[in-house]
Design an enzyme around this catalytic site. Sequence first.
Site, PDB file in Angstrom:
ATOM      1  N   SER A 161      -9.855  -0.619   7.043  1.00  0.00           N
ATOM      2  CA  SER A 161      -9.170  -0.073   5.699  1.00  0.00           C
ATOM      3  C   SER A 161      -8.750  -1.423   5.273  1.00  0.00           C
ATOM      4  O   SER A 161      -8.214  -1.460   4.079  1.00  0.00           O
ATOM      5  CB  SER A 161      -8.494   0.814   5.785  1.00  0.00           C
ATOM      6  N   LYS A 208       0.829  -1.152   0.099  1.00  0.00           N
ATOM      7  CA  LYS A 208      -0.006  -0.147   0.085  1.00  0.00           C
ATOM      8  C   LYS A 208       0.884   1.309  -0.081  1.00  0.00           C
ATOM      9  O   LYS A 208       1.959   1.200   0.739  1.00  0.00           O
ATOM     10  CB  LYS A 208      -1.028  -0.119   1.358  1.00  0.00           C
ATOM     11  N   SER A 253      -9.739   1.922   2.945  1.00  0.00           N
ATOM     12  CA  SER A 253      -8.898   2.563   1.960  1.00  0.00           C
ATOM     13  C   SER A 253      -7.683   1.706   1.264  1.00  0.00           C
ATOM     14  O   SER A 253      -7.402   2.097   0.227  1.00  0.00           O
ATOM     15  CB  SER A 253      -8.173   3.609   2.801  1.00  0.00           C
TER      16      SER A 253
END
Lengths: 486, 98
Positions: free
Chosen positions: A176, A77, A152
Site C-alpha cells: 500500500s 494518510k 491503499s
Amino acid sequence: MPLFEEGYQAIQERLHKKEISVSDLVDEAYEKIAAYDCQIGAFLTLNEEDARAVAKTLDEEGYSEEAALFGLPIGIKDNIVTKGLKTTCASRLLENFIPLYDATVISKIKEQKGIIIGKLNMDEFAMGSSNENSGFHVTRNPWDLERVPGGSSGGSAAAVAAGMVPFALGSDTGGSIRQPAAFCGVVGMKPTYGRVSRFGLVAFASSLDQIGPITRTVADNAYLLQAIAGVDPYDSTSADVDVPDYTSALTGDVKGLKIAVPKEYLGEGVDEGVRRAVQNALAQLEALGAAWEEVSLPHSKYAVATYYLLASSEASANLARFDGVRYGVRQEADNLMDMYKKTRSAGFGAEVKRRIMLGTFALSSGYYDAYYKKAQKVRTLIKRDFENVLEKYDVIIGPTTPTPAFKIGEKIDDPLTMYANDILTIPVNLAGVPAISVPCGLSDGLPVGLQIIGKPFDEATVYRVAFAYEQAANWNLTPDLKGVSG
Amino acid sequence: MVARITKEQVEHVADLARLAFTDEEIAVFTKDLGDIIAFAEQLNELDTDGIEETTHVLNIANVMRPDEVRESISREEALLNAPDKRDGQVRVPNILEG
C-alpha cells in the site's frame, strides 16, 4: 521550479538564509491543493488553520537545525491518528471521529517541527489497491485522471506527485505504499516490520502493517524515515535496533554490490513495458559496478492466497472494535445486537465486509487449521525464500507492480483480479523485510516502479541502491497538470 | 464445481462478524467467498508437515515495562466521541430482553 521540487536540503537552506519563510511553504501547499485537488481528490481533511498558525510561530522562532523537519510540509494518510484532527480511515463509520492523542509518528513530526497539511484519502481501512474503496471519493492519478493512483495510500502518492506536498506518510500491509508510489511516479518505502512504531496507526493486519514515507526523491525519503523510525514504548512490536544515519548511505556508490533478480518477478503476467524498464534499470546498475544474477523465490505464487487469508483474519479481529459503542456513527436499534449489526453494515463498504467475512470464516471453528494455520505455515516458507536469497545477495530487485496504473472501474468488480495486482509487493510484507519503489521510467506515458528489497533492518543499503540508480537515471518524473484545474 | 461455501454458512459467518445482509448480498458473498476460498486452496499443493507457523516476523519475546502510573486521558475526554452518553458513561440499547 516549485519549492517542493528542490528537496529538503535546499528548502531548509533557504529557510536558514531567510530567502523563504515557513509560511511560503504552507502557502505553496494550499495553493496547489486549491488548484488541483478538486480533480485529483487526494485530501479528505485539511489542517489549514492550524498549519498556518504553526508556520507563523516557526517563522517567529527562526530556523533551528535541532529540529530535523523544521518547516517541512507533510501530508498524512487518514489511518494515522492526529489529536484534534478528524481521522476517518476513509470509512463512513468513522466520518466524525476526532482522535484524543497523536500517533507516535505524528508526535515525532511535531517535535521536529514538521507541518501537518492535512489527511489523505485511501482505500477504506487500507483495504484495496486503487483508492476506489474510499468511503468518500475516488482519488485520481495525476498522470491520467481516468486512472487509479493505486492504493491503499493512493491519496499520499497522488498528493506528492501533483506537488501538493513534498512529503507524505502512508502505510503498507501488502504493498500500500510501494504500489501507489509506482503508479504515481514517486518514491515509497516500506520499512522493515518493527522499524517504525505502529502506535496510533489504525490496525488492519497487525503482523504486516508498517508506516513509511512517500516523497519525490530518495534523499527526501531517507530523511523522513530517519525522523520517524525507532523503538517506541507504546508499541511492543517496534524493534529495539539502532537507526543508522540513512543520508550517509546516499553516496551513489554501488560497486561490488550483489543483486538478486527473482525469475518469478519478471515472468508471466508482467507487462512488456514494465519488464523493459526494469531490465534497463538493471543494466544501469551494472554500469555503475553492481552485479546481478537470476535467482528463484519458489513460493512467490502462493503469496497472494497466504496474504488474503492472514490479513483478512487479522482484520476481522481488529475491526471488531468498530461497534458504534464508544465512537463512530451509530445506527440506532432496539437491542444491542441489532445496533452492532446495523452500525457495521451501514458503516463499512463492500470490500471491508468481504474481508471481514473471509477472515471470520478462516478463523471459525472447523476451518481454522485448514485455512489460517495452513497460511501461517506457508508464510514460513515464503520468509525462508527471502532468507536464503538475502544470505548471498545485498538486495533483491524486480518491478513493484506487474502493470502501470489501470483504469478506474477496470478491476473493481473482480476481487481476485484486483488482489493479483499486489503479487510482487505482498511477499515482502509476509517476510517482514524492507523495500522501496523508485521510478524507473514510463511505459505508454505512465510511471513504472523499480522495487528494491533489502535485508531486515538494512534500509540503508536499499536507500544506497535507490539513490545511486535515481542519480544515474535522472528521470525527474513530473506529471503535466496543465489540463487539471480546481 | 462443488460449492466451497453454502448460503447457510455465509449467514452463520455474517452473524459471527456482526454484519447483516440482504438476500441479494448473501448471494453475492456466497459466490465471492467461494471463489476466494477456491483460490486459497492452492496452498494445499504444498506439503507443510513439520513447518512451524509464522505468527510474527520478529523474534520478540515478552516485552516488559515497569508498572508505573502515567498520564492518561480523562473520563470526559474518553467520552468525547461516544454517540450516546449519560452520567459520565456510554449509553447502549437494551442488552437484556423484557
